[in-house]
Enzyme design. Sequence first.
Site, mmCIF file in Angstrom:
data_model
loop_
_atom_site.group_PDB
_atom_site.id
_atom_site.type_symbol
_atom_site.label_atom_id
_atom_site.label_comp_id
_atom_site.label_asym_id
_atom_site.label_seq_id
_atom_site.Cartn_x
_atom_site.Cartn_y
_atom_site.Cartn_z
ATOM 1 N N SER A 1 0.869 -1.184 0.000
ATOM 2 C CA SER A 1 0.000 0.000 0.000
ATOM 3 C C SER A 1 0.901 1.228 0.000
ATOM 4 O O SER A 1 2.089 1.146 0.302
ATOM 5 C CB SER A 1 -0.853 -0.011 1.278
ATOM 6 N N TYR B 1 -3.058 -1.190 9.938
ATOM 7 C CA TYR B 1 -2.979 -1.374 8.486
ATOM 8 C C TYR B 1 -1.619 -0.893 7.988
ATOM 9 O O TYR B 1 -0.947 -1.570 7.209
ATOM 10 C CB TYR B 1 -4.097 -0.573 7.821
HETATM 11 C C1 GCO Z 1 -7.051 4.793 4.361
HETATM 12 C C2 GCO Z 1 -7.158 3.936 3.136
HETATM 13 C C3 GCO Z 1 -5.781 3.568 2.619
HETATM 14 C C4 GCO Z 1 -5.924 2.994 1.227
HETATM 15 C C5 GCO Z 1 -4.667 2.498 0.611
HETATM 16 C C6 GCO Z 1 -3.668 3.565 0.375
HETATM 17 O O1 GCO Z 1 -7.878 4.631 5.281
HETATM 18 O O2 GCO Z 1 -6.141 5.638 4.371
HETATM 19 O O3 GCO Z 1 -7.914 2.775 3.374
HETATM 20 O O4 GCO Z 1 -5.181 2.674 3.522
HETATM 21 O O5 GCO Z 1 -6.797 1.934 1.244
HETATM 22 O O6 GCO Z 1 -4.124 1.479 1.379
HETATM 23 O O7 GCO Z 1 -2.567 2.966 -0.279
#
Ligand code: GCO
Length: 255
Positions: free
Chosen positions: A146, A159
Amino acid sequence: MTNPLFDLSGKTALVTGSSRGLGRAMAEGLAVAGARILINGTDPLRVAETVSQFQAAGHAAEPAAFDVTDEAQIVRAFDTFDAAGIAVDILVNNAGIQFRKPMVELATADWQRVIDTNLTSAFMIGREAARRMIARGHGKVINIGSLTSELARATVAPYTVAKGGIKMLTRAMAAEWAEAGIQANAIGPGYMITDMNQALIDNPSFDAWVRGRTPARRWGKPDELIGTAVFLASPASNYVNGQIIYVDGGMSSVL
Ligand code: GCO
């Protein structure tokens, strides 16, 4: 006439989380390039429906329903592939979830669920695939990172940490598996139009922020990952290892 450098004919690709979103788009692209797709998700009915849709479109597809966080299910899935004579030539570790909350309010269980789904799964599935790819002397592993593999945003810590781990796991895979003929690389999508991001897209201020912060001045479309996925899955990338390619409209390259 397909350029042999990008021809996936005769190859089988396991794409985790391929019944929807980015995983489905990449799976469709790999299928168009000639690969047979093992469609994965946790819901057998949804997986079966996706397989039917792929087959109706003329693509070779088989069901591979398992929970990517469950080690026993992963081992059983690969044992089933072995018994059916299915060799996974290409692994796309795409499955992932998002959970947005400030860390001071974040329950450890929620933290762990994101890490398990977005990072540990890639290790466990990569391990099963690599054990077989090493024996065959070739294989492709594509981990889906990501923008947050590189840059942090408030309220998405687990994440971000998981996706940062995906970047370094990819390098660790290259360090251990390249000499066996396996190319392990990653794709770092930017802000893409997906169900996971719909709440952000629908938020006018967040939408404006993404458009202003992205040199391309727009959100990305899932099918815009296909070219990079086919490249990393094909002979064209046989000397590429440990890399992450950002498909993000330029966001990670500018202040
Ligand atoms: C967030 C998004 C990001 C995107 C993506 C960016 O909440 O900022 O979900 O995480 O999904 O991963 O590259």
